[in-house]
Design a protein around this motif. Sequence first.
Motif, mmCIF file in Angstrom:
data_model
loop_
_atom_site.group_PDB
_atom_site.id
_atom_site.type_symbol
_atom_site.label_atom_id
_atom_site.label_comp_id
_atom_site.label_asym_id
_atom_site.label_seq_id
_atom_site.Cartn_x
_atom_site.Cartn_y
_atom_site.Cartn_z
ATOM 1 N N VAL A 57 0.847 -1.200 0.000
ATOM 2 C CA VAL A 57 0.000 0.000 0.000
ATOM 3 C C VAL A 57 0.878 1.244 0.000
ATOM 4 O O VAL A 57 0.616 2.207 -0.738
ATOM 5 N N TYR A 60 2.460 1.370 -3.662
ATOM 6 C CA TYR A 60 1.626 1.470 -4.857
ATOM 7 C C TYR A 60 0.188 1.916 -4.616
ATOM 8 O O TYR A 60 -0.599 1.935 -5.548
ATOM 9 N N GLY A 61 -0.169 2.248 -3.395
ATOM 10 C CA GLY A 61 -1.522 2.714 -3.111
ATOM 11 C C GLY A 61 -2.440 1.592 -2.656
ATOM 12 O O GLY A 61 -2.100 0.416 -2.759
ATOM 13 N N ASP A 62 -3.618 1.981 -2.158
ATOM 14 C CA ASP A 62 -4.507 0.970 -1.577
ATOM 15 C C ASP A 62 -5.423 0.294 -2.587
ATOM 16 O O ASP A 62 -6.179 -0.602 -2.242
ATOM 17 N N ASP A 63 -5.372 0.685 -3.865
ATOM 18 C CA ASP A 63 -6.134 -0.003 -4.908
ATOM 19 C C ASP A 63 -5.275 -1.146 -5.430
ATOM 20 O O ASP A 63 -4.299 -0.925 -6.149
ATOM 21 N N THR A 64 -5.612 -2.367 -5.041
ATOM 22 C CA THR A 64 -4.783 -3.524 -5.401
ATOM 23 C C THR A 64 -4.688 -3.732 -6.910
ATOM 24 O O THR A 64 -3.727 -4.333 -7.381
ATOM 25 N N ASP A 65 -5.643 -3.210 -7.681
ATOM 26 C CA ASP A 65 -5.546 -3.313 -9.144
ATOM 27 C C ASP A 65 -4.302 -2.594 -9.651
ATOM 28 O O ASP A 65 -3.725 -2.985 -10.666
ATOM 29 N N GLY A 66 -3.873 -1.559 -8.932
ATOM 30 C CA GLY A 66 -2.689 -0.805 -9.320
ATOM 31 C C GLY A 66 -1.373 -1.521 -9.036
ATOM 32 O O GLY A 66 -0.314 -1.062 -9.449
ATOM 33 N N TRP A 67 -1.433 -2.634 -8.325
ATOM 34 C CA TRP A 67 -0.209 -3.389 -8.021
ATOM 35 C C TRP A 67 0.213 -4.268 -9.196
ATOM 36 O O TRP A 67 1.376 -4.644 -9.313
ATOM 37 N N THR A 68 -0.728 -4.611 -10.062
ATOM 38 C CA THR A 68 -0.445 -5.496 -11.193
ATOM 39 C C THR A 68 0.625 -4.878 -12.089
ATOM 40 O O THR A 68 0.563 -3.694 -12.409
#
Length: 99
Positions: A57, A60-68
């Motif tokens: 988090v 890369y932030g708390d939107d897990t889609d952004g971790w891809t």
Amino acid sequence: YLKSTDLQNRSARVTIERVAIEPLRQSSGARENKIVITFAGKSKQLVANRTQARVLVELYGDDTDGWTGKTIMLAPGKADNGKETIVVMAAPAPAAAAS
């Protein structure tokens, strides 16, 4: 699932291919939603604990889609309670190619 012993005392550079929230059975028998991370070209997935999720988090932030598609480092380590764990950290930038 990936365990610290799978790393064989070495760090591994991996790219996140998929992140899912899955209900997994706990030792108590209850189900709890956990973050499960799949890595490109790897057969084992990481069930992220709170500390690992917190690092991701922060990176890369708390939107897990952004971790891809993000590249991270995994390393064997010890948790505060003394148990073996996997440490998640930012991957260093690739070295520039010598010309």
